[in-house]
Structure formats: structure tokens, C-alpha cells
Design an enzyme around this catalytic site. Structure first.
Site, PDB file in Angstrom:
ATOM      1  CG  HIS A   1      -4.005   0.504   4.484  1.00  0.00           C
ATOM      2  ND1 HIS A   1      -3.497  -0.189   3.415  1.00  0.00           N
ATOM      3  CD2 HIS A   1      -5.024   1.264   3.996  1.00  0.00           C
ATOM      4  CE1 HIS A   1      -4.187   0.121   2.325  1.00  0.00           C
ATOM      5  NE2 HIS A   1      -5.116   1.007   2.659  1.00  0.00           N
TER       6      HIS A   1
ATOM      7  CB  CYS B   1      -0.949  -0.017   1.191  1.00  0.00           C
ATOM      8  SG  CYS B   1      -0.117  -0.246   2.771  1.00  0.00           S
TER       9      CYS B   1
END
Length: 1304
Positions: free
Chosen positions: A420, A117
Site C-alpha cells: 500500500h 493507492c
């Protein structure tokens, strides 16, 4: 009733592919008139537009809704590892195309490989930067100069082209990461997005050398600042110029309780100078003394693209852990940088350039210094260069030239341990903000941006971040507001020619992928089997389009199974097949032109059945297989020859009666149905006689695939009870007989005679066997010579068995008196013919199908008829070091044949355990009836079951089990066929009986050889439990026979190792021997010393050796001569002991004494002395010190000691021993913490506390460190502890990392 509009209906009634019919769009038509089926049946609707295309479901992508109606989501989405967002799977009307269709925002997402990510966020930001994207498009790749796979700029260029032109919802980044030199494991590594930005920019600079883009990164992202120190007395200033690519802003100052509230506040703190005073005064070159000074940073030049890193990751010195600061920090949409620029005169008369200032690094807060060299033509930079203009011009510059607009916010959600990343990016085309969250792209608003400030409503105290949201901004990217320089995104029609070619190439590739995907969606993939006439059963996967006909699929399968030239295509057909049950479900007569999708029930990910390509000979005709039939494999049994034929396949119906089924079998086999007996094997070891004429096959337990045995003869065997019949015994033998491959030991003709192939008990055992050269009998000869003896013994043993059965079970039905297939094979000790020199222990070719079953032995045995040579002989002791020494206790959990719980010592009475009244008999339960299982005891666990009972009678005499041998062919085994024997044996035979039957082939009695079971990878484990059966063995298991005396009851095999305390390898294997229960330690030494003299050439005195406990490599308790095994010393199977040679007579006389191994450490010489044993009368620390003082002459008050760590010999580096061990513990006894010296064999180091360590130079220390590392590695001890480090982020410009051959 509901009116219809734009729908198509398909019914579930069709067994194959659903037939779709467009519905009339008339609103007056009702559902019942449009083909919908009532009665609870499933009807399917497909929604299409006017062109027949499936419109995208609004639930598949929330971004397709208007801003006013959609529920906006900002933050990490739940990921399922697929290419689509979670919304794709929330709709019950899920469509595969929803994943592939481009988002309605017009932007394409990036697939998260696993934990990439951070990479996706940075790539989307660079893509949405017009200046970077356009510059990348202007670069042209030369394929002749570089491999496109490893070219980072080319793969980025391809990715950007796909992001701009692809119709997919999300695209992969694997090609980009492959150009980085990463493998699949890198996808599972979490990294920092700022770190990736620096590393990627560095890699691009390296790749762009000697090109127009060589200075692109610096032109767009590089700024300059001054690091200065100014004397407060004379004004003298020393400084240097540094470059930066981003500005790291502190969230919370070190030691502060509150965080900065805004980016402006953090920037002001960044350039705030600090005063150097007191002990930190600065030495001024002009004043020639230490003076108070001011140290700080000044911005000289801001880049065109300004990157701010918010330092949210910190280290908590209280908990000693990394933490994330979630404090609130605001940032403006437009940032005015004019307050932070240097407005002082840079070249004042009092200022000099000083490059070696002692304080120049004190205030360097920037995270990544680039090269100190910078271009002289600074005016060409895209940014604002102020040090090349006069101060008057700087002051007059308009404020708008220093205004930056925010366009990218990289957000981190999670903690310091992991989280994330996603990016919020503003498009310069329409000014709209978008959330780029891996595959998912959606519109967001300014309110969503403000949610990334972090923090919570409340005070900004020290602990406020612990209760704040973990989702907050981490990197901010601003672009200078300058209409003359602000670029726009390059439109497709304005692409350079090489980009247009790349677009066309990628478009064609995407179309090809789409076509291939469409083919995959319409391809049936099913397992295919074929009984190849040459290659036997073959397995493959048939991939056929759903519209292909059965005839075309048969031709494909014909080629796939390589039948061309073997059989013709006309002799092949595809049939429905169940491989698990080996069941042919149905054939497809007359459906050659039917599409495969219809036959198979549509395209599915997996099928509950398989296909079989069936073949026939040209003169044969295919038999039709109808649904509902069951397959029966019929084995014909011949009682006269006692053989069971190969199966014949017969198909029947479950509603057929037994009488009809017999007629069917009679037609297939030619047997008489009137006298036919049919036995169904429902499952393993479960036989059922089918004797009720009107009962159906279903009622008898028939299923898809079945196995039956049939017999039709005029014999009287059918008149007796089934479990007493010859048919049952024959089937019982068939179900329990296994085929073993036995490797016989090496035997040369010259030594075979000396081994005495078969010694006569009670006769003259000293008479040697005629062993002239070449006189060794082959396996075939032994089989032939045993024929007559077996015939003579057969009748007598049958009568004895029948008499015992009648006497022991009066309730059983009358058994047959004229037929029996149970034969008893006498052991060599019972041989009546003294003139014969060959033991009879095996069947021959004429009787190879005769069976032997268990029962009480009627043959008497002389109690004195023991095997000869029962006493232990040195030459008979097995000293094969290659044999695994795995303990039987460990094997008990994995090798059931060798370690199952022992049963009662009595033989298993198989015959008496059978219930003759039961039509259905389970062989497994009958064989173990009356057998009591017990927990393993120490004696049982050691495998010391005797082959003889208390009367000396062989337990194997009580067994009447099948045993047949045949020579081994080259095809049977990888072993030498001359040394290999194929044995067909009833697996209910005990190991003792099995060994007795092998005696003629081994050439010695069963007590003089051992049986080893061969497992995978040729691992061998000895089978020692003589009263256990071979039930865990299976067909083609391998067994190795090794010469050596087998264990008797109460005996244990022991491995003896020599303890050499002052050798590099202190543990040396000597010999395998046998200790017996009740034997004293002195007796075991008396038997051991002759073996050591013969095998190891060690001539030792019994008073100068000791035995002691061995625990891995650690020496333990010293065994005293009067100790008795099993009474004073616990002993187990595969036991290991140390033998230690003493320089003087044994001093250990009592168990109250303690033997300690001591070693002197001399710091002055940096050396360790040899081991010396100290015998203590008690556990007193004072006594230990006194003994050490006696042997070392160290004064008692100066003596210090420490217990060694780890396994013997407790090696430690001489560079660490002086400070790493716990010297001189404050205890009075040895058996308490931290010493815990309670047993013999503990290692104690001691030293003189007044002795100073040797002074070592750096070179001497390094040399000594190398020697110690080498020494400790050789002895298997670790040198030092090194915790696993976090893997650094690297981009490899040469295609990949170099493999370290020493890396684990």
C-alpha cells in the site's frame, strides 16, 4: 435524573417516521418531563447546533482533535472499500454525513478505486506542488479540439479544482483514470509509483505539445549529468550528456552485507567512479592502446524539483525471488547538493566529446534516460545550470542556491509482492506535514516522518531488513530553496477566468449531487407487483418520496404498470403483499392521505414485504384485507367429471373453527357445508383431511397462504377411508401428473408401412400394414380409435385390481367395490383383436381425465408374446452423431431421472403401500415404501435394465398409472406441431411403461426407439434406466424420440473410432453399436463388420482388424479375440473403443506381449518418420533396442530412444525433440521410472546417436519454426510454454487500448 441542554427527542412508539420535537434547553427540566418513555422502550436523541445542522462527530475523524490530544497514526489505514475511513464506522452514532464532510485539516482525500493507492499518492503530491498546480491552472482547455473525457490535462485540472474547493471528505478519481484509457480492470492492478510518474509525465508532454506548457515537465523535474570515462595515463576523457527526471539511489550495493545509512551516503556512492583495469581496461583513442581508466557520473545540473527514488525492490539470486529491502536509510529535511556537483573544468584541453565510446554505457545507473538532445538556453531553466558559466562563477555561487527542502515522502508498506502507498506531504502555506492516505487526511509531525526511514534498532547486517518494519519511504521529492522562484498556491480569487468557470460548474454539479443524494435518502424503494389484465403478472420497483401520500403513490404505480387505457385509476389500489407466499397482508382503507414513509415504516434499504397494485372491474367492489387474516386458495373438485377447478381466493382467521371455515367456503362457492369435505395441502405431496369440527385453522397448520380442495356431493365416496377414496386418488393424480412435450421421429408416409406400426404377436407378422400414400393416422385418429377398447377393458381391469387389493392386504379397510378410476392399458403384445392393426396404448378425449395408478396386474401374459424383431438389425442401429456421448457415470451426479440408483427389479406396488387408516398421507413416502435403494453396479450404471423380467413378462404391465395425450399446438412448443405430442402422465410411471404407452405414436415397438431428455441449450441425454420413474421430470420438459434399438439387460452402447496412427487426425468416428455381456471380442467384430460395410463403406477382413482400449485419444490395451466382455474386459455405458486396420495378420496372441508404437527421428534431415508398431515379448529395454535396430538398421550401440510426452500422437517440434526429450534413460526394464511403459500404445522415439543435426541458417530456422508452429497448432499441441507476464502500466493517448481479436 440528568438535566437537558441542546437535544431533540424522538420516541420509538410511533410506527412510522419518528416525530422529532426540540427539547427545552432549560437545565431544570428532567428526562421524564421531556417525552422520554420509561419501561425499557427505546428513545432517540439527535444532537444539533443552534442552526439545526448536525455537528461532525469527533470520532468520525481523528484529525479534528488537537495535536496534543489526538493519537496520531502514520501508516496504511484499514480500508473497507468505501469512501470513508474506518473511523466513520467505529462510532455507534454513525452519520452518513461524516463520510461526505470535508476533513478539518482543510484538505480533501481521494477514493481508492481498488488498488489505486499509488495513483492517489502521486496526484496528491502534484496537487501540493505549487509550481505544477499553478501551471496546470494556467492551461486552458479547448473543447472544440478534444473530447474532455479523454483529455488528461483537463481531467487533472478538474481534479485539482475539486481538491481545492470541494466540501466533500474524498472525491473519486475515475474520471482521471478514464482519460488514461483504463477500464475497471486497471483499478485492480498494482503498479509502482515511480513508474506511474514517468509514464504520466510522458503522456502530459505528448498532450501539451504546441502549448505554453510543452516544456513544463523538463523545466521543473529534468536535470543533467555527465557519463564519462577518463584515461589515467594521458588524461583523455570521453563523455556524453544525459538527462534525468529522478535519481535512483541504491539501498544496499550488490553483494554487500550492509546498506547505506543515509541519502547523502547513497548519493556519494552514485557519483563514485570505478576503475577499469585488468581485463576491463579501456581503449584510449589518444594512447591507441588499452589503459587503466576511471569511469563515473557527474551531476551538471539539478532540477528545481529533485526526485530521489530509493531502490527498495531488488532480486534475491539465492531464492530467485523479488524482495523488498526494508533497511534504514535516513534523509534530511534540507539537502545540500553542492558536494555532488561537478567542480572540474568541463572543457579542458585534454577533453574531447566522444559519442561512441565503447564504455559509455558501463556506468549508467540512472533509471530513465530522456532525450540526449537538450536546449541550448539552459540558463532559462528553473534549476541550476552550471555548465554555461565559468568555473570562477561556480565556485563563488552561494551555498543556499544548492539547498533543497523536503516536501513529499511517498511511503510503501508491504512486500515486493504487493502493498500500500500513501504520501506524507508538507504544505508550503503553513509548513505543516499531513498524511494523505487515500480518503483519510490527517496532521502528522516530524517524528512520524522519521518513522519512515525504515529498518529496526540493531545492526545493519545482511538479514536486518527481514526483521525491519515494512513501512518505509520509497520516493522523496525536494524543492530548491530560492525565495525568488518559490511560488505560492494560487488563491481562489486569483484563479484565471476559465478556472473560475470550472469552479462554478463543479460547484453546481456538487450541489445537484447533494440534492439528489438527499432525495435518495428520503426515497422509499420497494418491489411492486401488478396482475395486469393484458400482460398478466408484472414486476417493477416503485420509488416514491417518503412524504408522498398513498393516493399519489397509487397514481405513480398506475403509470409505472402501464394501466392507462386498460383500467381507470379509480379501479386501482395499493395493498401490502407477500410475493413469496402469494399473500395479501392488508389493504389501506381510509389512509389515502397518509405519507408513504409512515405506511411503510420509514425509508429502508430493503423491506420484508412488497406492494401489489390491485385492479377491479367497474361493477366490482374492493374487498378489505385486515391484518391477521390468512389467504386460502380454494379448488372445487367435481368427482363426476373428475376435474379440479381454478382457485377461488377466500380470506379467513386462524382462530376460526373448521365448521366456521366450511360456512365461509360455502358462501364463496355455493356448495353445501353439510356434505363438504375439505382437504388441506400443507406442503407438496402432503394432504390432510380436515374432519374435526371444533379444531381451529391454526391448529390444523394454516399459515399466511394456504391451498385447500373442497368437494360436496351425495356420493358414497365420503364413507370410505380418505386414502381409499376417489377424492384422494384424484388429488393424488393431480399432484403427480406432469405435462411433457414429446418430439416424435421423422416418418414419411412411404416408410411408415415398412416400420409396421403395430405387429401382431403370434400372428403373421410378415403381412405388411396398409401403408398407401397418405394413409398415416394422425394423433387425433389414434385417440378416437382407442376409445371403445378402453371402455371394454375398463370394467374387467377394475375388478381384477379390487380382487388383488383385497387378497394382498387383509388389514386394510374395506375399499369401494363400485368405483375405481384405475385403468390398465394393455401393451400391443396383449392385443386380443387380431383384425385390428392399431395398438391401443393411450387414453382418448372422453377418458382424458381418468387416472391410472400402480398395482399388481391381473392380466396374464403369454411368455412367448415377445415383441417382434428382437434380433439386432443394421438399419435399426442409431448412428446419430449429434447425440451427446456423455457417459452415464458422469450424468449420475446431475441428471437424476436418468441415473438414480436402481431399485429392486420388481414393480413398485403403489396401492399396497398405502395406509388407509392414516388421515394424512404423504404421496412421496407412500410411493417409495418398500423400495430398496442400492449402490450402482457396473451393469446398473450402464443403463441396461430390461423391459422384461426373466419370464418375458413386461414390467410395464404391473403399472396402472395415468397417461393422456393431446395434439401439440403452436403455442406449446418451438417444435413443429405436426411432430410434437403433449403427454400428461403420472411421474411415478417407469420409463418402460412410458415407452410402451408411446408405441402407437412412434409406430414401432418400445424396443425399437430411444428416449432422449432435452436439457438447457438443447443438450440431449439418453434415458436408459427402464425401471426408474419420471420423478425428476417437471412440467413442460422436452423429450426427443429417436428410432433405433433400445438396450436390453446386459447390453452396452459402444462408440467405435478408427485409429489412424499416421494421419493428421488419428481418431475418426465410425459407428454406434451394441456389445453384450458375455460376448467375445471376435463375436463383437463379426457383428460390427457388416455395420461398417453398410454405414462406412469399409469392407474389412475379420483377421485384419483389431479392437483396442480408447482413453480419450490414446490407444491402449489390444483386445484379443478370445477375451470376454465383463469377464476379461471391463465395459461401461457409452463405452468407446478403437478399431485398427492391420496390414498383416494379428501378431498379438498373449496378454504378456507388449505393443509399442515407435517413430524414428532423423537429426540430419530434421524429419520424423512414420509410426511403426513393435511387438515385445517382455518389458526388457534390450529387446526394445534389438527390435528397433532390426527395423532401422541402426547399430545397437548407436541406438538411443526416448518416451513421447503428452497425448497421442505425442507431437513435438523438430527444433526441440533433439534436446527436450529424455534420451537413452539408464534403465533395464520399461515398466520403471522414468518410462513407466506398462500397457500397449506407448509412443517411443528413437535416433542414431552418431547422426549430427542439420546446420540451419537463421532464416531457415525461422522458416522451420513457423511451419512447426502451424503444424502443432493444427494438431492441438502447444508450441512452447510462456509464463504469464506482469501487466505493464500504460496510459493510452487515443482513449484506450486496441483490442486483440486473438486475445483470450
Amino acid at each position: 435524573m440528568f438535566p437537558l441542554q441542546h437535544f431533540a427527542c424522538s420516541s420509538s412508539a410511533c410506527p412510522g417516521e419518528r416525530q422529532k420535537a426540540p427539547l427545552d434547553h432549560s437545565s431544570e427540566m428532567f428526562l421524564s418531563d421531556s417525552g422520554f418513555e420509561p419501561g425499557g422502550k427505546r428513545n432517540f436523541l439527535q444532537l444539533t447546533d443552534k442552526d439545526g445542522e448536525q455537528p461532525q462527530s469527533a470520532t468520525a475523524d481523528s484529525s479534528g482533535l488537537d495535536d496534543s490530544s489526538q493519537e496520531r497514526f502514520i501508516g496504511p489505514l484499514p480500508r473497507d472499500g468505501t469512501a470513508g475511513c474506518s473511523g466513520d464506522y467505529s462510532s455507534p452514532s454513525y452519520s452518513y454525513s461524516s463520510i461526505l464532510n470535508k476533513s478539518e485539516t482543510g484538505y480533501v482525500g481521494l477514493v481508492n478505486q481498488a488498488m489505486t493507492c499509488y495513483l492517489n499518492s502521486l496526484l496528491q503530491t502534484l496537487f501540493m506542488t505549487p509550481e505544477f498546480r499553478n501551471a496546470l491552472y494556467n492551461w486552458e482547455f479547448e473543447e472544440s479540439e478534444e473530447d474532455p473525457v479523454t483529455s488528461i490535462p483537463y481531467q487533472l485540472q478538474r481534479l485539482f479544482v475539486l481538491l481545492q474547493t470541494s466540501k466533500k471528505r474524498a472525491i473519486e478519481t475515475t474520471d482521471v483514470t478514464r482519460s488514461f484509457g483504463w477500464d475497471s480492470s486497471e483499478a485492480w492492478q498494482q503498479h509502482d509509483v515511480q513508474e506511474l510518474c514517468r509514464v504520466m509525465f510522458d503522456a502530459l508532454e505528448q498532450k501539451w505539445k504546441q502549448t505554453e506548457q510543452a516544456d513544463l515537465i523538463n523545466q521543473l523535474y529534468q536535470g543533467k549529468l555527465k557519463d564519462y570515462v577518463r584515461c589515467l595515463e594521458c588524461g583523455y576523457e570521453s563523455w556524453r550528456i544525459d538527462t534525468y527526471l529522478d535519481i535512483p539511489l541504491v539501498i544496499r550495493p550488490f553483494g554487500a552485507s550492509q546498506a547505506y545509512g543515509s541519502v547523502e551516503e547513497a548519493l556519494q556512492a552514485f557519483i563514485q567512479p570505478e576503475t577499469l583495469d585488468g581485463p576491463n581496461q579501456y581503449f584510449c583513442e589518444r594512447c591507441k592502446k588499452k589503459c587503466d581508466a576511471r569511469k563515473g557520473l557527474r551531476f551538471l545540473h539539478f532540477p528545481y524539483l529533485l526526485t530521489l527514488q530509493l531502490k527498495r525492490f531488488d532480486f534475491d539470486y539465492t531464492t530467485m525471488h523479488r524482495i523488498k529491502l526494508n533497511d534504514r536509510m535516513t534523509f534530511p529535511d534540507e539537502l545540500d547538493m553542492s558536494p555532488f556537483i561537478d567542480v572540474e573544468d568541463e572543457k579542458s584541453p585534454q577533453t574531447e566529446s566522444c559519442t561512441d565510446s565503447g564504455a559509455e554505457n558501463e556506468g549508467s545507473c540512472h533509471s530513465d534516460q530522456m532525450s540526449n538532445d537538450f536546449s541550448t538556453d539552459d540558463c532559462v531553466d528553473e534549476g541550476i545550470c552550471l555548465d554555461s558559466t565559468s568555473s570562477t562563477e561556480r565556485v563563488l555561487k552561494p551555498k543556499s542556491l544548492l539547498t533543497f527542502e523536503l516536501f513529499s515522502v511517498m511511503v510503501h508498506s508491504g512486500s515486493a509482492a504487493g502493498g500500500h502507498y500513501y504520501a506524507c506531504i508538507k504544505s508550503f502555506s503553513d509548513g505543516q506535514w499531513y498524511s494523505f492516505n487515500d480518503q483519510h487526511v490527517s496532521k502528522i509531525t516530524q517524528d512520524d516522518i522519521r518513522k519512515t526511514y525504515g529498518g529496526s534498532s540493531g545492526s545493519r547486517g545482511y538479514y536486518s531488513s527481514a526483521f525491519a518494519s515494512s513501512t518505509n519511504a520509497y520516493m522523496l521529492i525536494y524543492r530548491l530553496k530560492d525565495p525568488s522562484r518559490n511560488a505560492k498556491y494560487l488563491a481562489a480569487e486569483d484563479f484565471p477566468e476559465h478556472i473560475k468557470s470550472l469552479v462554478q460548474k463543479e460547484k453546481e454539479s456538487e450541489e445537484q449531487e447533494k440534492r439528489q443524494r438527499e432525495i435518495e435518502r428520503n426515497t422509499c424503494k420497494i418491489k411492486l407487483f401488478c396482475m395486469h389484465p393484458v400482460k398478466m403478472m408484472m414486476e417493477s420497483k416503485l420509488e416514491v418520496h417518503k412524504d408522498k401520500t398513498l393516493r399519489e403513490a397509487t397514481e405513480m404505480a398506475f403509470k409505472l404498470m402501464e394501466l392507462e387505457g386498460v383500467v381507470s385509476l379509480d379501479c386501482c389500489r395499493l395493498v401490502k403483499y407477500d410475493e413469496f407466499h402469494e399473500y395479501l397482508e392488508r389493504s389501506y382503507e381510509g389512509e389515502e392521505d397518509t405519507p408513504m414513509g409512515l405506511l411503510l415504516g420509514g425509508v429502508k434499504s430493503s423491506y420484508m414485504f412488497d406492494l401489489l397494485l390491485e385492479t377491479r372491474r367497474p361493477e366490482q367492489v374492493f374487498q378489505p384485507y385486515k391484518p391477521g387474516e390468512v389467504m386460502v386458495k380454494v379448488h372445487v373438485v367435481d368427482l363426476k367429471s373428475e376435474t379440479i377447478a381454478s382457485p377461488i381466493s377466500v380470506r379467513a382467521y386462524l382462530n376460526q373453527t373448521i365448521t366456521e371455515f366450511k360456512q365461509l367456503i360455502a358462501q364463496a362457492t355455493g356448495l353445501s357445508a353439510e356434505t363438504m369435505r375439505v382437504v388441506l395441502e400443507r406442503c407438496y405431496n402432503d394432504l390432510r383431511l380436515l374432519y374435526v369440527p371444533n379444531k381451529t385453522l391454526k391448529a390444523e397448520g394454516f399459515f399466511r397462504s394456504n391451498k385447500v380442495f373442497v368437494e360436496s356431493s351425495e356420493s358414497t365416496d365420503h364413507q370410505v377411508a380418505f386414502t381409499d377414496s376417489l377424492l384422494w386418488k384424484l388429488l393424488d393424480r393431480h399432484g403427480n401428473t406432469i405435462r411433457l412435450l414429446v418430439l416424435l421421429p421423422e416418418q414419411s408416409p412411404g416408410t411408415l408401412a415398412n416400420r409396421t406400426l403395430c405387429q401382431k404377436v403370434g400372428g403373421d407378422s410378415d403381412v405388411p400394414f396398409d401403408g398407401s400414400k397418405g394413409n398415416r393416422k394422425s394423433v387425433e385418429a389414434i385417440l378416437e380409435e382407442s376409445t371403445e377398447k378402453l371402455k371394454n377393458l375398463s370394467l374387467q381391469q377394475q375388478q381384477q385390481q379390487q380382487q388383488q387389493q383385497q387378497g394382498s392386504s387383509t388389514s386394510d379397510s374395506q375399499k369401494s367395490s363400485d368405483t375405481s378410476d384405475f385403468e390398465h392399458i394393455e401393451s400391443p403384445t396383449q392385443e386380443a383383436d387380431s383384425n385390428s392393426s392399431l395398438c391401443v396404448a393411450a387414453d382418448n378425449r372422453e377418458l382424458e381425465n381418468r387416472i391410472r395408478a400402480g398395482g399388481s396386474s391381473g392380466a396374464s401374459s403369454d411368455p412367448e408374446n415377445h415383441f417382434a424383431c428382437e434380433e439386432r438389425s443394421d438399419s435399426e442401429v442409431n448412428n446419430d452423431r449429434s447425440t451427446s456421448s456423455v457417459d452415464s457415470d458422469i450424468l449420475s451426479s446431475s441428471h437424476s431421472s436418468d441415473t438414480l440408483c436402481n431399485a429392486d427389479s420388481g414393480p413398485i406396488q403403489l396401492a399396497n403401500g398405502l395406509d388407509s387408516h392414516s388421515i394424512t398421507s404423504s404421496r412421496r413416502s407412500k410411493a417409495h415404501e418398500g423400495k430398496k435403494e442400492t449402490w450402482d453396479t457396473a451393469e446398473e450404471d450402464s443403463g441396461t435394465d430390461s423391459e422384461y423380467d426373466d419370464n418375458g413378462k413386461s414390467k410395464a404391465e404391473a403399472q396402472y398409472l395415468y397417461f393422456r395425450t393431446e395434439p401439440c399446438s403452436q403455442d406449446d412448443s418451438t417444435w413443429d406441431a405436426q411432430k410434437c405430442l403433449v403427454v400428461h402422465v403420472d411421474k411415478r410411471i417407469t420409463l418402460a411403461a412410458f415407452k410402451q404407452n408411446l408405441e402407437p405414436y412412434v409406430g414401432v415397438t418400445s424396443t425399437q426407439f430411444k428416449v432422449f431428455r432435452v436439457y438447457a441449450n438443447n443438450q440431449e441425454f439418453e434415458s436408459v434406466r427402464l425401471n426408474e420413474t419420471l420423478s425428476s421430470f417437471s412440467d413442460d420438459n422436452k423429450i426427443t424420440i429417436r428410432l433405433g434399438r433400445a438396450l436390453k439387460k446386459g447390453e452396452y452402447r459402444v462408440k467405435v473410432y478408427q485409429l489412424l496412427v499416421n494421419e493428421t487426425e488419428p481418431c475418426k468416428f465410425l459407428v454406434d453399436t451394441v456389445f453384450a455381456k458375455g460376448m467375445t471380442v471376435r463375436q463383437s467384430k463379426e457383428e460390427l463388420l457388416p455395420q461398417l460395410k453398410e454405414h462406412c463403406k469399409l469392407d474389412l477382413s475379420i483377421d485384419r482388424v483389431r479392437l483396442r482400449k480408447k482413453t480419450w485419444k490414446n490407444p491402449g490395451t489390444v483386445f484379443l479375440d478370445y477375451h470376454v466382455y465383463e469377464e476379461d474386459i471391463s465395459i461401461s455405458s457409452n463405452w468407446e473403443v478403437f478399431l485398427e486396420v492391420l496390414n498383416e495378420p494379428e501378431k498379438m496372441k498373449s496378454m504378456s506381449q507388449l505393443a509399442v508404437l515407435t517413430r524414428r527421428w532423423s537429426p540430419a534431415t530434421m524429419k520424423l518418420g512414420p509410426f511403426q508398431e513393435v511387438i515385445l515379448e517382455s518389458s526388457s529395454v534390450e529387446e526394445l533396442k534389438e527390435k528397433l535396430s532390426e527395423i532401422s538398421d541402426i547399430p545397437l550401440e548407436n541406438l538411443e530412444f526416448a518416451k513421447g510426452r503428452g497425448t497421442f500422437p505425442c507431437d513435438i517440434s523438430v527444433l526441440e525433440i533433439h534436446q527436450d526429450l529424455d534420451w537413452n534413460p539408464k534403465v533395464s526394464t520399461l515398466n520403471v521410472w522414468p518410462l513407466y511403459i506398462c500397457d500397449d500404445g506407448a509412443v517411443v522415439f528413437y535416433r542414431n546417436s552418431t547422426e549430427e543435426p542439420m546446420e540451419l541458417s537463421e532464416d531457415e530456422r525461422n522458416e522451420l519454426m513457423k511451419k512447426e508452429s502451424s503444424r502443432l497448432l493444427k494438431t492441438g499441441h502447444r508450441v512452447s510454454y510462456s509464463p504469464r507476464k506482469e501487466k505493464a502500466l500504460k496510459i493510452y493517448l487515443d482513449g484506450g487500448p486496441a483490442k486483440d481479436p486473438g486475445q483470450d
